[in-house]
Enzyme design. Structure first.
Site, PDB file in Angstrom:
ATOM      1  N   GLY A 214       0.838  -1.211   0.000  1.00  0.00           N
ATOM      2  CA  GLY A 214       0.000   0.000   0.000  1.00  0.00           C
ATOM      3  C   GLY A 214       0.861   1.244   0.000  1.00  0.00           C
ATOM      4  O   GLY A 214       1.859   1.309   0.709  1.00  0.00           O
TER       5      GLY A 214
ATOM      6  N   ARG B 242      13.658   9.878  -2.672  1.00  0.00           N
ATOM      7  CA  ARG B 242      14.605  10.990  -2.839  1.00  0.00           C
ATOM      8  C   ARG B 242      15.853  10.802  -1.980  1.00  0.00           C
ATOM      9  O   ARG B 242      16.978  11.031  -2.422  1.00  0.00           O
ATOM     10  CB  ARG B 242      13.900  12.295  -2.458  1.00  0.00           C
ATOM     11  CG  ARG B 242      14.786  13.539  -2.382  1.00  0.00           C
ATOM     12  CD  ARG B 242      13.957  14.716  -1.924  1.00  0.00           C
ATOM     13  NE  ARG B 242      14.725  15.953  -1.793  1.00  0.00           N
ATOM     14  CZ  ARG B 242      15.311  16.351  -0.657  1.00  0.00           C
ATOM     15  NH1 ARG B 242      15.248  15.597   0.436  1.00  0.00           N
ATOM     16  NH2 ARG B 242      15.963  17.493  -0.614  1.00  0.00           N
TER      17      ARG B 242
ATOM     18  N   VAL C  18      17.122   7.993  -0.798  1.00  0.00           N
ATOM     19  CA  VAL C  18      17.946   6.899  -1.320  1.00  0.00           C
ATOM     20  C   VAL C  18      18.776   7.402  -2.499  1.00  0.00           C
ATOM     21  O   VAL C  18      19.987   7.206  -2.565  1.00  0.00           O
ATOM     22  CB  VAL C  18      17.062   5.704  -1.767  1.00  0.00           C
ATOM     23  CG1 VAL C  18      17.896   4.668  -2.520  1.00  0.00           C
ATOM     24  CG2 VAL C  18      16.376   5.060  -0.569  1.00  0.00           C
ATOM     25  N   VAL C  19      18.095   8.105  -3.411  1.00  0.00           N
ATOM     26  CA  VAL C  19      18.762   8.574  -4.626  1.00  0.00           C
ATOM     27  C   VAL C  19      19.887   9.545  -4.281  1.00  0.00           C
ATOM     28  O   VAL C  19      21.008   9.449  -4.790  1.00  0.00           O
ATOM     29  CB  VAL C  19      17.744   9.234  -5.576  1.00  0.00           C
ATOM     30  CG1 VAL C  19      18.454   9.922  -6.739  1.00  0.00           C
ATOM     31  CG2 VAL C  19      16.742   8.194  -6.077  1.00  0.00           C
TER      32      VAL C  19
ATOM     33  N   ARG D 230       1.295  -4.927  -5.317  1.00  0.00           N
ATOM     34  CA  ARG D 230       1.554  -6.192  -4.636  1.00  0.00           C
ATOM     35  C   ARG D 230       1.703  -7.234  -5.734  1.00  0.00           C
ATOM     36  O   ARG D 230       0.734  -7.631  -6.357  1.00  0.00           O
ATOM     37  CB  ARG D 230       0.383  -6.551  -3.710  1.00  0.00           C
ATOM     38  CG  ARG D 230       0.290  -5.668  -2.476  1.00  0.00           C
ATOM     39  CD  ARG D 230      -0.778  -6.132  -1.509  1.00  0.00           C
ATOM     40  NE  ARG D 230      -0.790  -5.267  -0.316  1.00  0.00           N
ATOM     41  CZ  ARG D 230      -1.423  -4.105  -0.242  1.00  0.00           C
ATOM     42  NH1 ARG D 230      -2.132  -3.672  -1.271  1.00  0.00           N
ATOM     43  NH2 ARG D 230      -1.370  -3.373   0.867  1.00  0.00           N
TER      44      ARG D 230
ATOM     45  N   ASP E  87       5.368  -5.382   5.881  1.00  0.00           N
ATOM     46  CA  ASP E  87       5.968  -6.695   6.142  1.00  0.00           C
ATOM     47  C   ASP E  87       5.871  -7.652   4.963  1.00  0.00           C
ATOM     48  O   ASP E  87       6.751  -8.496   4.797  1.00  0.00           O
ATOM     49  CB  ASP E  87       5.489  -7.319   7.458  1.00  0.00           C
ATOM     50  CG  ASP E  87       4.000  -7.241   7.631  1.00  0.00           C
ATOM     51  OD1 ASP E  87       3.318  -6.960   6.633  1.00  0.00           O
ATOM     52  OD2 ASP E  87       3.530  -7.473   8.752  1.00  0.00           O
TER      53      ASP E  87
ATOM     54  N   THR F 242       4.494   2.516   5.527  1.00  0.00           N
ATOM     55  CA  THR F 242       3.087   2.090   5.538  1.00  0.00           C
ATOM     56  C   THR F 242       2.353   2.986   6.520  1.00  0.00           C
ATOM     57  O   THR F 242       2.925   3.391   7.527  1.00  0.00           O
ATOM     58  CB  THR F 242       2.916   0.618   5.967  1.00  0.00           C
ATOM     59  OG1 THR F 242       1.577   0.425   6.439  1.00  0.00           O
ATOM     60  CG2 THR F 242       3.858   0.239   7.105  1.00  0.00           C
TER      61      THR F 242
ATOM     62  N   ASP G  70       0.099   2.096   8.464  1.00  0.00           N
ATOM     63  CA  ASP G  70      -0.507   1.317   9.548  1.00  0.00           C
ATOM     64  C   ASP G  70       0.293   1.273  10.838  1.00  0.00           C
ATOM     65  O   ASP G  70      -0.234   0.908  11.882  1.00  0.00           O
ATOM     66  CB  ASP G  70      -0.796  -0.106   9.073  1.00  0.00           C
ATOM     67  CG  ASP G  70      -1.896  -0.152   8.032  1.00  0.00           C
ATOM     68  OD1 ASP G  70      -2.767   0.735   8.071  1.00  0.00           O
ATOM     69  OD2 ASP G  70      -1.889  -1.061   7.190  1.00  0.00           O
TER      70      ASP G  70
ATOM     71  N   ARG H 228     -25.544  15.066  16.674  1.00  0.00           N
ATOM     72  CA  ARG H 228     -25.558  13.726  16.110  1.00  0.00           C
ATOM     73  C   ARG H 228     -24.451  12.849  16.668  1.00  0.00           C
ATOM     74  O   ARG H 228     -23.463  13.313  17.212  1.00  0.00           O
ATOM     75  CB  ARG H 228     -25.359  13.800  14.600  1.00  0.00           C
ATOM     76  CG  ARG H 228     -26.642  13.996  13.855  1.00  0.00           C
ATOM     77  CD  ARG H 228     -26.360  13.999  12.364  1.00  0.00           C
ATOM     78  NE  ARG H 228     -27.556  14.446  11.658  1.00  0.00           N
ATOM     79  CZ  ARG H 228     -27.538  15.085  10.504  1.00  0.00           C
ATOM     80  NH1 ARG H 228     -26.385  15.371   9.935  1.00  0.00           N
ATOM     81  NH2 ARG H 228     -28.662  15.452   9.918  1.00  0.00           N
TER      82      ARG H 228
ATOM     83  N   GLY I  26      -6.815   0.250   9.131  1.00  0.00           N
ATOM     84  CA  GLY I  26      -6.147  -0.551  10.145  1.00  0.00           C
ATOM     85  C   GLY I  26      -6.837  -1.892  10.299  1.00  0.00           C
ATOM     86  O   GLY I  26      -7.550  -2.105  11.262  1.00  0.00           O
ATOM     87  N   ARG I  27      -6.623  -2.772   9.335  1.00  0.00           N
ATOM     88  CA  ARG I  27      -7.340  -4.038   9.326  1.00  0.00           C
ATOM     89  C   ARG I  27      -6.900  -4.907  10.510  1.00  0.00           C
ATOM     90  O   ARG I  27      -7.718  -5.529  11.166  1.00  0.00           O
ATOM     91  CB  ARG I  27      -7.065  -4.773   8.008  1.00  0.00           C
ATOM     92  CG  ARG I  27      -8.241  -5.597   7.511  1.00  0.00           C
ATOM     93  CD  ARG I  27      -7.955  -6.114   6.109  1.00  0.00           C
ATOM     94  NE  ARG I  27      -7.911  -5.027   5.135  1.00  0.00           N
ATOM     95  CZ  ARG I  27      -9.006  -4.495   4.565  1.00  0.00           C
ATOM     96  NH1 ARG I  27     -10.217  -4.963   4.863  1.00  0.00           N
ATOM     97  NH2 ARG I  27      -8.891  -3.502   3.714  1.00  0.00           N
TER      98      ARG I  27
ATOM     99  N   SER J  38     -23.570  15.541  21.156  1.00  0.00           N
ATOM    100  CA  SER J  38     -23.006  14.931  19.956  1.00  0.00           C
ATOM    101  C   SER J  38     -21.834  14.067  20.359  1.00  0.00           C
ATOM    102  O   SER J  38     -21.185  14.317  21.360  1.00  0.00           O
ATOM    103  CB  SER J  38     -22.544  16.008  18.976  1.00  0.00           C
ATOM    104  OG  SER J  38     -21.462  16.728  19.524  1.00  0.00           O
TER     105      SER J  38
ATOM    106  N   HIS K 110      -9.770   5.891   1.256  1.00  0.00           N
ATOM    107  CA  HIS K 110      -8.435   6.075   0.697  1.00  0.00           C
ATOM    108  C   HIS K 110      -7.838   7.460   0.841  1.00  0.00           C
ATOM    109  O   HIS K 110      -6.666   7.652   0.525  1.00  0.00           O
ATOM    110  CB  HIS K 110      -8.427   5.629  -0.761  1.00  0.00           C
ATOM    111  CG  HIS K 110      -8.312   4.153  -0.901  1.00  0.00           C
ATOM    112  ND1 HIS K 110      -9.400   3.310  -0.778  1.00  0.00           N
ATOM    113  CD2 HIS K 110      -7.235   3.348  -1.098  1.00  0.00           C
ATOM    114  CE1 HIS K 110      -8.999   2.064  -0.923  1.00  0.00           C
ATOM    115  NE2 HIS K 110      -7.704   2.047  -1.110  1.00  0.00           N
TER     116      HIS K 110
END
Lengths: 328, 328, 328, 328
Positions: free
Chosen positions: B15, B25, B27-28, B76, B107, B130, B132, B167, B175-176, B220, B258
């Site tokens: 992801g 950047r 790394v380069v 992936r 991972d 990531t 997460d 409300r 965050g699965r 609320s 997303h």
């Protein structure tokens, strides 16, 4: 034996910082949770001197977590620097039956708290709230992370113009005594050079580096300058010096100024403020005093105010190296 | 004796996360600084398999530090899960004369890198990228801080409407498997309740707590729900269940989705990406392999990929307590 | 002869919109400027029915111009739809000695105001405050511009992910009956396709267009879908239909939801709210009633509530053409 | 008979403005839609003189709609002010077989375009792109709306600090010759006073008004000052003058500077740029020249460059009145 803490006062003092409201909210709600009264003093120690305060409950702090500034207002009280001022403050504390204080601010605030405790035996806990990140005893002060984001967003905008016009920009950021904001925001914004008070690169090196980067084909550059940079020129003089010596460059200056203190706090600052202030209240309820809470190595910790005031955190030299490598 | 590293490949996989461009950047530019060639593979391991890459130099990565997403694109790769796929990838690596890889991802990416190293003896260093924050061996993954800010800003907006209409809002965040985003953004946004996969509070408690907060005058409320929350209902079922049991509440659901992956990275994520990736390149040049770089206790550190993959970081239980105290 | 207006009530009703606070502030301060009392009713007409109101002065509205939501809260009062409800409301008005009302909301609000005026002869002026921009008699409603910016920023973030993963995103935006938000934000976000209630392009055309754009080398696409799009499928069914017919595409759905209603208002909405509400107060003081203020051709204008309610503004067909040309 | 237009050049000139990239994109894509070649010149007219240009197609402008600055870069070419410079430019145009130019910029740009057309008979259409909104023949210039939002967000942040410290802030915004930015952003930010070049309120009035507002209990104030304000003092002198005369005030100055030119464009500016530039291309294809496109009374219109250059739009006096009423 320590008196039971039944009523806690909270104040914000010194320069305001984003997240101070999140901090106030956390003090108030932690008090509510522990069935302890809470009052807020206005304008830092000045409000204590003048007896200018209000009872605060969970509802008083509803929806303030997202707001910049401080609902309790802040000030640097000159009167509190005098023995008489502090006596008046102690009178208020007594009259209002307040057992302890949570002090949100920087080292001036903590110094005031420490002497107040020594003279009048009032329990105090300090919470580091300042955009400057210049407090020993914590890796992060409340407001610093937000200020970095504000600076980086501003430089991103300036970069648009710099790139469009092939210009050199000198951007002055806050930090009279410490280059934390300049160094981190400079890396974050991809600045070509970063000038900080902790390190005197010298004008020669700046010219050399700008010349080299122009020759390598770079057509625009950003130099981030800390207010208190050691080169001994202000940012306007600096820009003038550079354009005199490198006439190819079309140089401009932007002083970011007070936008760096405001704005809705970042998530990091809100969570930091929440965690530190819950701990501050818990320390007081636990009979502690003269401590500062901080965030060290990813954990909430505490140290004595004395230790916090003894020294200043060092700038991370490795970041200077990173900046050097990345501005290739 | 280890071969001298003269040519490094970099890729982003899994992801996408804000700060991946800042990582590329770094790394380069670190490669440029150390006079080492650098190539970027497109679409993660899939680009290695297909030989889809490009030479990168300091200019290729100009002005990308502020951009969300990844200029190398991410994917992936299912093919890389097969021995044949990895053989093709190894052929590319050989043909392109690449000595080592920097792998930016989570991972899944590291697992792929580890097996690739074992089968084909190619030096690899992993960089945790990531949103997460679910990687062992680092306190922060690249992208996490930005995602928290995005979530908190979104909930601030929803709070405007929630307050205006009295409300109850259920806000689902990413965050699965891990509740880091929910827990931290929930505290940052001042959520009344936070539901995460690591802890099953049960529906009873949720109802009880909502009822209590309504009785205390709160009109609320915001409930932050992690995608993978353990209550075993999705967020829409949850909202329905609550309104059936607490008919007073006018409940709504927002699934943030997303937007949490995109956006210009925060200063924190840019600096983190910069520091981790400079170190990643330096480790490779130093002859290291099969390591992951991380940010532990405010310092750049490294551990073996094996250790990084062995376990998952624990949720900070103290944060649950903080949330409880502050939602009083 | 018209009674002199000495006391004006203000309320916000219907869905909340950014800029409602700027509108309330302008009503309150215009009243102060013209030495007229001002009271704010809570929760729209429901607060009038229940006598739930507060005196407002220049200080009450300090610093609210920048805040989303509405400090007076909003609601859709079912009771006000009944004759009895309106009678109770009229009783409040009489008892509180209020001479006139400024009603900030959409056409439901104006309809209520009109009938209230007819039955009880209370002066009312409507101010268009809704993110939907679906009010006849004004080119812009308060909140619309902010909502467009919120949507465009969200889609910019989704674009980061879409580009990084070569994905197709369906983004649902608000607008049950009107495609204004979808059409303008779609152009602003550079969407490849825009589906709105006013125009049924048909599924065939969508498939055709997506296929063409894939063939032309586009690897990611954004389709903006209005809630009330006419194709007769919801956004999830739409995404499923497309992936069944174009299996090459990796499609995702994001429903932006209530973040579109919140947030700090744009400068445009703040200035618009300020100008319309000053005029609303001046119209009342001038003895007018049953009017709506609007912004037409760059000027503040007014029309009768009757005209405002008679029809709906047309979607700008030229914008559909622009979208077509630019998504080439 | 007019030559058929088969190849259009586009350039951005003068100060850069957010939305210039959206404008370039719209020119390029409209050309693609109408099967017309498109080339982009770098650095405004300077690139025409030097023959510094590139072929542009739909892919070249992918994902630039959201970016500040201009991918074609901008400049003020001194050489183009000379007959020789323009001759060189005409040579490039001939050699590159370009039939017409779309000029995105302000009145300097249009003046250049007009004389270029007169001397060398090259079709030109001007598109108003400048943050200053000082172009006759359009209600809005591209970039103005974004600049207003940038200013208002910055002042919101400064307001946090001003309120927290009970301070008076002087905020200087752009607009050397025109007070549009100051006036609209001042109203949007709820400024207590607004000083613009078009109106000399005099220092007396400023002092009087600040004194009155302090007496009424206001503890913090924002004064927005246009760069070119007529009082004849710069913003620092102004602040000094005020503090000398009103020693109660703790006054600070912030010069917003170049952040006002950058940043991701607002939805309004993106849609405006898209609509104006599609029209610009269509006018050229239709055989028109020497025109400027504009947005008048909510419609895309065009006028002759001559008319556009003849006068300057007037400041909206009603806005001064609104500001007066609301700063009560």
């Amino acid at each position: 034996m320590a008196k039971k803490i039944q009523r806690i006062g909270v104040l914000t003092s010194g320069g305001d910082a984003p997240g101070m409201n999140a901090a106030i909210r956390a003090v108030v709600r932690a008090c509510a949770y522990y069935h302890t009264d809470c009052v807020g003093f206005y304008r830092g120690f000045q409000g204590v001197i003048e007896g200018d305060y209000e009872e605060l409950n969970a509802r008083s702090v509803r929806n303030i977590i997202s707001r910049g500034g401080t609902i309790l207002k802040s000030a640097r009280s000159r009167e509190f620097l005098t023995k008489e001022g502090r006596q008046k403050a102690a009178d208020t504390i007594k009259k209002a039956e307040i057992d302890a204080l949570v002090l949100i601010g920087g080292d001036g605030t903590f110094r005031g708290g420490k002497i107040f405790n020594e003279e009048h035996n009032i329990s105090v806990i300090g919470v580091p709230g300042t955009i400057d990140n210049d407090i020993f005893g914590t890796n992060y002060t409340i407001g610093y992370d937000t200020a970095l984001n504000t600076v980086v967003e501003a430089i991103d905008k300036i970069r648009d113009t710099a790139s469009s016009h092939n210009r050199l920009f000198f951007v002055e950021v806050m930090g009279r005594d410490a280059g934390f904001i300049a160094l981190n925001s400079g890396i974050g914004a991809g600045a070509e050079e970063i000038l900080i008070p902790e390190e005197n690169l010298g004008l020669e090196r700046l010219l050399f580096s700008l010349e080299r980067s122009r020759r390598s084909g770079k057509t625009s550059s950003i130099v981030v300058v800390s207010e208190g940079d050691k080169i001994g020129k202000n940012v306007f003089q600096l820009a003038e010096y550079v354009t005199q010596n490198l006439p190819d460059y079309d140089a401009r200056v932007t002083v970011l100024g007070h936008i760096q203190r405001g704005g809705s706090p970042s998530c990091f600052d809100r969570v930091l403020a929440s965690r530190l202030c819950v701990r501050a209240v818990e320390l007081l309820l636990d009979g502690q005093t003269n401590m500062m809470v901080g965030f060290i190595n990813n954990k909430v910790e505490s140290c004595s105010l004395e230790d916090a005031l003894k020294s200043k955190p060092d700038i991370n030299k490795d970041l200077l190296r990173i900046s050097d490598i990345l501005s290739t």
